[in-house]
Design a protein around this motif. Structure first.
Motif, mmCIF file in Angstrom:
data_model
loop_
_atom_site.group_PDB
_atom_site.id
_atom_site.type_symbol
_atom_site.label_atom_id
_atom_site.label_comp_id
_atom_site.label_asym_id
_atom_site.label_seq_id
_atom_site.Cartn_x
_atom_site.Cartn_y
_atom_site.Cartn_z
ATOM 1 N N GLU A 102 68.942 40.162 71.700
ATOM 2 C CA GLU A 102 68.379 41.324 72.441
ATOM 3 C C GLU A 102 68.374 42.647 71.725
ATOM 4 O OE1 GLU A 102 66.423 41.443 74.885
ATOM 5 O OE2 GLU A 102 66.823 39.193 75.700
ATOM 6 N N ALA A 103 69.866 42.781 71.027
ATOM 7 C CA ALA A 103 70.030 44.179 70.568
ATOM 8 C C ALA A 103 69.080 44.017 69.024
ATOM 9 C CB ALA A 103 71.555 44.424 69.908
ATOM 10 N N TYR A 122 66.457 42.478 68.489
ATOM 11 C CA TYR A 122 64.890 42.451 68.858
ATOM 12 C C TYR A 122 64.564 43.815 69.253
ATOM 13 C CZ TYR A 122 60.499 41.964 71.296
ATOM 14 O OH TYR A 122 59.289 41.917 71.525
ATOM 15 N N GLU A 123 65.262 44.438 69.936
ATOM 16 C CA GLU A 123 65.187 46.073 70.160
ATOM 17 C C GLU A 123 64.974 46.770 69.096
ATOM 18 O OE1 GLU A 123 66.219 50.140 70.703
ATOM 19 O OE2 GLU A 123 67.575 48.584 69.905
ATOM 20 N N GLN A 124 65.968 46.484 68.070
ATOM 21 C CA GLN A 124 65.956 47.285 66.791
ATOM 22 C C GLN A 124 64.620 46.869 66.126
ATOM 23 O OE1 GLN A 124 69.688 46.797 64.329
ATOM 24 N NE2 GLN A 124 68.570 47.734 62.796
ATOM 25 N N THR A 134 61.599 46.134 67.147
ATOM 26 C CA THR A 134 60.555 46.765 67.956
ATOM 27 C C THR A 134 60.513 48.313 67.803
ATOM 28 O OG1 THR A 134 61.619 46.495 69.978
ATOM 29 C CG2 THR A 134 59.924 44.829 69.311
ATOM 30 N N ARG A 135 61.786 49.016 67.711
ATOM 31 C CA ARG A 135 61.966 50.295 67.848
ATOM 32 C C ARG A 135 61.563 50.858 66.363
ATOM 33 N NH1 ARG A 135 67.082 52.967 67.077
ATOM 34 N NH2 ARG A 135 67.831 50.988 67.452
ATOM 35 N N ARG A 145 51.571 49.909 70.156
ATOM 36 C CA ARG A 145 52.459 49.598 71.403
ATOM 37 C C ARG A 145 51.470 48.671 72.398
ATOM 38 N NH1 ARG A 145 57.155 52.681 72.023
ATOM 39 N NH2 ARG A 145 57.305 54.084 70.524
ATOM 40 N N TYR A 149 62.883 35.439 67.970
ATOM 41 C CA TYR A 149 62.121 36.632 67.572
ATOM 42 C C TYR A 149 60.509 36.291 67.534
ATOM 43 C CZ TYR A 149 66.603 37.872 66.403
ATOM 44 O OH TYR A 149 68.174 38.057 66.363
ATOM 45 N N ARG A 206 59.457 35.972 71.160
ATOM 46 C CA ARG A 206 59.339 37.356 71.926
ATOM 47 C C ARG A 206 58.004 38.033 71.665
ATOM 48 N NH1 ARG A 206 63.024 40.308 74.822
ATOM 49 N NH2 ARG A 206 64.017 38.551 75.193
ATOM 50 N N ARG A 228 74.952 48.489 67.819
ATOM 51 C CA ARG A 228 73.597 49.087 67.827
ATOM 52 C C ARG A 228 73.366 50.088 66.735
ATOM 53 N NH1 ARG A 228 70.688 53.378 69.542
ATOM 54 N NH2 ARG A 228 68.618 52.922 70.660
ATOM 55 N N ALA A 259 66.830 52.870 63.579
ATOM 56 C CA ALA A 259 66.478 51.466 63.669
ATOM 57 C C ALA A 259 66.240 50.953 62.056
ATOM 58 C CB ALA A 259 65.052 51.310 64.372
#
Length: 558
Positions: free
Chosen positions: A373-374, A376-378, A380-381, A391, A420, A423, A506, A510
């Protein structure tokens, strides 16, 4: 003809002709019988990598337009085979034309899919490569010179300045490390007049093509010195120096009194290279050995630029310092036909027709695990902040009828893990984009774990490095040598996903754009043999910087 005549004529036909159904009836029957099978095949055998029917149809339509010569201006460099109609087959003179193309399909085909190089090739580098090739043909395996050199090696002593001199490269670690160290070793061979011979263990057989015309770079299997080397080996240069087997002050002495070969250990230990590796006085001693066995997992080409004795020659070969791996990697490392087949099938099947290709390479560092999750967030960020990906909206409704054809962006995900891809694919399959672009997401393989000992795994990895290098933009994971090799071959400055903070797991930022396309030397060389040993080389060498993803690493830039 009236109806009576028609009936009479029909009655005169042979019986077999009377029973033959009309053409229209045959087509109708066959179609009705086949329709259930066609529908079943459609739902059962769709490739999991296809993002949507609409997206694939757009990609296919663009490929068809390009094949007919009516491609839109958004993809001027593409042809039906995925390449530039005027592609530079010899890469500005880097490659020799003296090869049978069928023996290595990638040698002259790879350039069709690369973007034009941002770095002109130095005529002096071309001259050095042709000179090297001539020397390799004269001294390579199977020649009288090679047999004489091996006989001298087996005699147990060195020889005074032999006609042919060699550096034997031993591969270690994963494929990215091997590619970086192979290119570094070849650069060392260019600078020192040595012939590069590569040990080819079973997991690397046929992985790369022969790079030099009319000869082989593969170390013959009967060569006796390929195993058992480590930092403490008696044959290592550092141990020879400490035990007075070699000395700085006997540079003009009899070279035949030296051992038959020297082991040069350049494997990083705690992100440091061994002492006495990149000092001029040490290289003058090393130069007296005709045989060198070299073991490395690093991009030590950077450290060669720290040595004034090589700097003038390096400047002539590489006026643009950020082009070293880009040029030498494209010259030296050609996928064998099995790996190249994977590249061609995947690129032409999924990527060739897109308006733009984005490569996303994900590698989780084993020493700093991060949750899916961390990470994947990085990703997409990074992609959204730098407008690498559009977006999504909260609707899946298509654009209004009559709207212009949507721009297609193909995303190539390269990772050992499938999550990855899953998602990203789900997000862009389910939702429309705010820009109206169609985003298709693909992943060639997901082996879960690295298996450097397996040839098929290495072939897939090499294919994916080259597929990444055909991107228009690329996001790679910091500290990953796999990512370094891909973006350097491409000639692209990547967006580097930075390592997360250990306490929060985190990354506050990014990703950052790299200063150059060059790989990073993680293992900073020790300079203890110099008076200025505590000085930072970045402060004294204008074309060196610390790496964005490792603050004490070194990289070349312009």
């Amino acid at each position: 003809m009236d109806s009576a005549s028609a009936m009479k004529a029909a009655g005169d036909l042979p019986e077999a002709e009377k029973r033959r159904p009309t053409g229209l009836g045959t087509v109708t029957v066959v179609f009705l019988l086949a329709l259930p099978l066609l529908l079943l095949s459609f739902f059962l055998f769709r490739d999991r990598a296809v993002a949507s029917i609409a997206a694939d149809s757009l990609v296919w339509h663009r490929a068809q337009l390009q094949g007919s010569g009516n491609a839109s201006s958004s993809s001027p460099r593409q042809t039906t085979d995925g390449g530039d109609a005027h592609h530079d087959r010899l890469l500005g003179g880097l490659l020799s034309p003296d090869f049978d193309a069928a023996t290595c399909l990638s040698r002259y085909e790879a350039s069709k899919r690369w973007k034009p190089s941002p770095f002109p090739v130095s005529p002096y580098l071309v001259q050095k490569l042709r000179q090297y090739e001539a020397n390799h043909r004269r001294c390579g395996p199977g020649t009288a010179n090679y047999r004489a050199a091996v006989a001298q090696l087996m005699s147990g002593r060195n020889a005074d300045r032999a006609e042919c001199r060699y550096v034997v490269w031993l591969p270690i670690q994963g494929l990215g490390n091997r590619m970086l160290s192979a290119v570094s070793t070849f650069l060392y061979a260019l600078l020192t007049g040595r012939v590069l011979l590569a040990h080819e263990p079973p997991e690397m057989e046929g992985l790369f093509c022969e790079p030099f015309p009319g000869t082989s770079w593969v170390l013959p299997p009967d060569f006796p010195y390929t195993t058992g080397f480590w930092v403490g080996s008696n044959e290592s240069y550092t141990n020879m120096l400490e035990n007075n087997v070699v000395r700085y002050d006997d540079g003009g002495g009899d070279a035949s009194s030296l051992p038959p070969y020297v082991y040069f250990h350049l494997e990083q230990t705690e992100l440091r290279l061994q002492k006495h590796a990149f000092c001029e006085e040490d290289h003058r001693v090393l130069d007296r050995f005709n045989w060198m066995v070299l073991r490395s997992d690093s991009y030590f080409a950077v450290a060669l630029f720290l040595m004034p004795m090589y700097r003038a020659e390096l400047h002539r070969m590489f006026p643009a310092k950020g082009s070293v791996f880009h040029h030498l990697g494209r010259y030296l490392l050609h996928p064998g036909n099995r790996a190249w087949g994977i590249v061609e099938r995947f690129y032409d099947g999924y990527l060739a027709g897109a308006d733009e290709r984005l490569g996303v390479q994900v590698r989780i560092a084993p020493f700093l695990p991060i949750t899916f999750e961390a990470m994947y967030e990085q990703i997409t960020r990074c992609a959204w902040e730098h407008e690498l990906l559009p977006r999504v909206t909260d609707t899946s409704e298509p654009a209004a009828a009559g709207a212009r054809p949507a721009k297609v962006k193909a995303v190539l995900v390269v990772s050992l893990k499938p999550e990855y891809y899953d998602r990203l694919h789900s997000v862009y399959y389910t939702n429309a984009t705010a820009t109206g672009e169609v985003v298709t997401v693909y992943q060639p393989s997901h082996d879960q774990d690295q298996h450097t000992e397996a040839r098929a795994h290495n072939e897939r990895a090499l294919a994916e490095i080259f597929l990444l290098s055909y991107s228009d933009k690329v996001v790679t994971t910091g500290f990953s040598t796999f990512g370094y090799a891909a973006h350097s071959l491409a000639g692209l400055r990547p967006w580097l996903l930075l390592l997360p903070d250990r306490s929060t797991m985190r990354a506050d930022v990014a990703c950052v754009r790299a200063a150059s396309v060059e790989p990073c030397l993680h293992s900073r060389p020790s300079l203890v043999c110099r008076a200025e040993q505590d000085l930072d080389p970045v402060a004294h060498v204008p074309f060196l910087r610390h790496c964005e993803d490792l603050d004490f690493g070194l990289k070349l830039f312009d």
